[in-house]
Design an enzyme around this catalytic site. Structure first.
Site, PDB file in Angstrom:
ATOM      1  N   PRO A  10      -1.107   5.901   0.944  1.00 49.22           N
ATOM      2  CA  PRO A  10      -1.791   6.349   2.385  1.00 49.22           C
ATOM      3  C   PRO A  10      -3.530   5.940   1.849  1.00 49.22           C
ATOM      4  O   PRO A  10      -4.091   5.803   2.830  1.00 49.22           O
ATOM      5  CB  PRO A  10      -1.863   8.191   1.528  1.00 49.22           C
ATOM      6  CG  PRO A  10      -2.176   8.137   0.156  1.00 49.22           C
ATOM      7  CD  PRO A  10      -1.139   6.808   0.010  1.00 49.22           C
ATOM      8  N   GLU A  14       0.816  11.118  -8.881  1.00 48.89           N
ATOM      9  CA  GLU A  14       0.023  10.471  -8.159  1.00 48.89           C
ATOM     10  C   GLU A  14      -0.614   9.340  -7.643  1.00 48.89           C
ATOM     11  O   GLU A  14      -1.219   8.995  -7.246  1.00 48.89           O
ATOM     12  CB  GLU A  14      -1.557  11.170  -8.677  1.00 48.89           C
ATOM     13  CG  GLU A  14      -1.609  12.804  -9.619  1.00 48.89           C
ATOM     14  CD  GLU A  14      -1.906  13.177  -8.001  1.00 48.89           C
ATOM     15  OE1 GLU A  14      -2.536  13.070  -7.301  1.00 48.89           O
ATOM     16  OE2 GLU A  14      -1.420  14.843  -7.801  1.00 48.89           O
ATOM     17  N   ARG A  62      13.970  -5.101  13.689  1.00 47.79           N
ATOM     18  CA  ARG A  62      13.716  -5.483  14.873  1.00 47.79           C
ATOM     19  C   ARG A  62      12.871  -6.554  15.465  1.00 47.79           C
ATOM     20  O   ARG A  62      13.339  -7.223  16.405  1.00 47.79           O
ATOM     21  CB  ARG A  62      12.660  -4.123  15.273  1.00 47.79           C
ATOM     22  CG  ARG A  62      12.986  -2.955  15.026  1.00 47.79           C
ATOM     23  CD  ARG A  62      12.391  -1.901  15.727  1.00 47.79           C
ATOM     24  NE  ARG A  62      12.065  -2.370  17.418  1.00 47.79           N
ATOM     25  CZ  ARG A  62      12.528  -1.801  18.493  1.00 47.79           C
ATOM     26  NH1 ARG A  62      13.903  -0.689  18.030  1.00 47.79           N
ATOM     27  NH2 ARG A  62      12.210  -1.593  19.414  1.00 47.79           N
ATOM     28  N   ASP A 116       8.505  -3.970  23.755  1.00 42.61           N
ATOM     29  CA  ASP A 116       8.122  -2.536  22.778  1.00 42.61           C
ATOM     30  C   ASP A 116       7.027  -2.317  23.214  1.00 42.61           C
ATOM     31  O   ASP A 116       5.640  -2.933  23.293  1.00 42.61           O
ATOM     32  CB  ASP A 116       8.011  -2.199  21.752  1.00 42.61           C
ATOM     33  CG  ASP A 116       9.390  -1.869  22.197  1.00 42.61           C
ATOM     34  OD1 ASP A 116      10.474  -1.533  22.287  1.00 42.61           O
ATOM     35  OD2 ASP A 116       9.990  -2.874  20.607  1.00 42.61           O
TER      36      ASP A 116
HETATM   37  N1  SAM Z   1      -2.657  10.554  -5.091  1.00 48.38           N
HETATM   38  C1  SAM Z   1      -2.846   9.645  -3.688  1.00 48.38           C
HETATM   39  C2  SAM Z   1      -3.844   9.924  -3.058  1.00 48.38           C
HETATM   40  O1  SAM Z   1      -4.073  11.106  -2.521  1.00 48.38           O
HETATM   41  O2  SAM Z   1      -3.715   8.795  -2.424  1.00 48.38           O
HETATM   42  C3  SAM Z   1      -1.040  10.228  -3.359  1.00 48.38           C
HETATM   43  C4  SAM Z   1       0.118  10.302  -4.164  1.00 48.38           C
HETATM   44  S1  SAM Z   1       1.327  10.494  -3.159  1.00 48.38           S
HETATM   45  C5  SAM Z   1       1.747  12.296  -3.522  1.00 48.38           C
HETATM   46  C6  SAM Z   1       2.552   9.394  -3.927  1.00 48.38           C
HETATM   47  C7  SAM Z   1       3.335   8.162  -3.227  1.00 48.38           C
HETATM   48  O3  SAM Z   1       3.795   8.623  -1.821  1.00 48.38           O
HETATM   49  C8  SAM Z   1       2.131   7.028  -3.003  1.00 48.38           C
HETATM   50  O4  SAM Z   1       1.492   7.148  -4.065  1.00 48.38           O
HETATM   51  C9  SAM Z   1       2.434   6.584  -1.978  1.00 48.38           C
HETATM   52  O5  SAM Z   1       3.308   5.261  -2.755  1.00 48.38           O
HETATM   53  C10 SAM Z   1       3.447   7.399  -1.168  1.00 48.38           C
HETATM   54  N2  SAM Z   1       2.989   7.348   0.357  1.00 48.38           N
HETATM   55  C11 SAM Z   1       2.305   8.936   0.722  1.00 48.38           C
HETATM   56  N3  SAM Z   1       1.748   8.879   1.409  1.00 48.38           N
HETATM   57  C12 SAM Z   1       1.931   7.797   1.709  1.00 48.38           C
HETATM   58  C13 SAM Z   1       0.719   7.425   3.325  1.00 48.38           C
HETATM   59  N4  SAM Z   1       0.575   7.769   4.250  1.00 48.38           N
HETATM   60  N5  SAM Z   1       1.561   5.603   3.394  1.00 48.38           N
HETATM   61  C14 SAM Z   1       1.882   5.346   2.138  1.00 48.38           C
HETATM   62  N6  SAM Z   1       2.703   5.848   1.369  1.00 48.38           N
HETATM   63  C15 SAM Z   1       2.747   6.631   1.290  1.00 48.38           C
END
Ligand code: SAM
Length: 248
Positions: A87, A114, A152, A167
């Site tokens: 994220p 995490e 795609r 698209d």
């Molecule tokens: N502690 C991290 C943070 O706050 O940035 C979040 C960890 S999340 C619970 C677990 C994993 O889900 C991330 O490390 C990532 O690989 C994936 N993930 C969660 N949300 C995501 C998003 N919006 N885009 C891409 N990957 C995501």
């Protein structure tokens, strides 16, 4: 193009990838998809891929060694661009997808818990991508979003290559509205021009509706789009008609 996914839940990737456009792309060999589980590269009896964070606090962190070995396996016969789904990454866009679709090998790293030990990111990751400003429990769904979007764009994957070109976002605008039979539904008629058989008029109408939609739904996109004089005139006309129709 090959995509290798590093994930603790490879079945999740393989199962979802079986369906629809993506499934067909794989069946026809237009895209190659492989999965590698970092758990297969652990060296302790518990096959542990995570550990407690230094400094304390909630949650676990993915350990760097199993990830490094899984990555080595992914690149054994072909180097690849390493993308971490997180994220905290750059937001994925259609133009980024279009650029990535030209790569010969992408290695997608899906984290859980995490996230991954920061030293893995510093040492091995070429790019960090996010699918939006919200947090999911793992990188598999974001990886599938990326894979589907890439599939795609591969030549021969869609029945008609124009689908992807028309698209939303491909030319900086949202797509126009679409209709199919019946021509009338609950008193709502399909726009007459679409039934006219006049292809030039239909093209013009679709362009004006794409411009209009983008104008009222995503003015930020419109600001960045490069519009011709004709587009500007079409948009002005469409806004006028829209206002006259009492939409706003
Ligand atoms: N502690 C991290 C943070 O706050 O940035 C979040 C960890 S999340 C619970 C677990 C994993 O889900 C991330 O490390 C990532 O690989 C994936 N993930 C969660 N949300 C995501 C998003 N919006 N885009 C891409 N990957 C995501």
């Amino acid at each position: 193009m090959r995509i290798t996914v590093l994930s603790l839940f490879p079945e999740l990737i393989a199962t979802v990838a079986r369906f629809g456009v993506l499934g067909r792309a794989l069946d026809r060999g237009l895209l190659e998809l492989a999965t590698i589980n970092p758990r297969d590269f652990t060296d302790d009896p518990y096959r542990s891929v995570d550990d407690r964070p230094f400094g304390g606090g909630p949650g676990m962190v993915m350990r760097v060694e199993p990830l490094e070995r899984a990555l080595e396996a992914a690149r054994a016969d072909r180097p690849g661009r390493v993308i971490l789904l997180t994220p905290q990454g750059q937001r994925l866009t259609q133009s980024r997808l279009a650029a990535l679709a030209k790569a010969s090998h992408l290695i997608l790293v899906c984290a859980r818990y995490e996230g991954v030990d920061e030293r893995f990111v510093e040492t091995f990751v070429d790019e960090e991508l996010s699918i939006g400003d919200y947090v999911l429990s793992g990188g598999e769904l974001p990886a599938l979003v990326l894979i589907d979007g890439l599939a795609r764009l591969r030549e021969g994957v869609l029945g008609d290559a124009r689908s992807a070109e028309e698209d939303s976002f491909s030319d900086g605008l949202l797509d126009c509205p679409h209709y199919t039979r019946p021509a009338e539904y609950r008193g709502r008629r399909v726009p007459e021009v679409l039934l006219s058989g006049d292809h030039a008029a239909i093209r013009r109408w679709r362009r004006s509706q794409a411009l209009l939609r983008t104008w009222y739904r995503r003015p930020d996109l419109l600001m960045r789009a490069s519009l011709s004089e004709q587009d500007r005139a079409l948009l002005a006309e469409a806004i006028e008609a829209w206002r006259l129709a009492g939409k706003r």
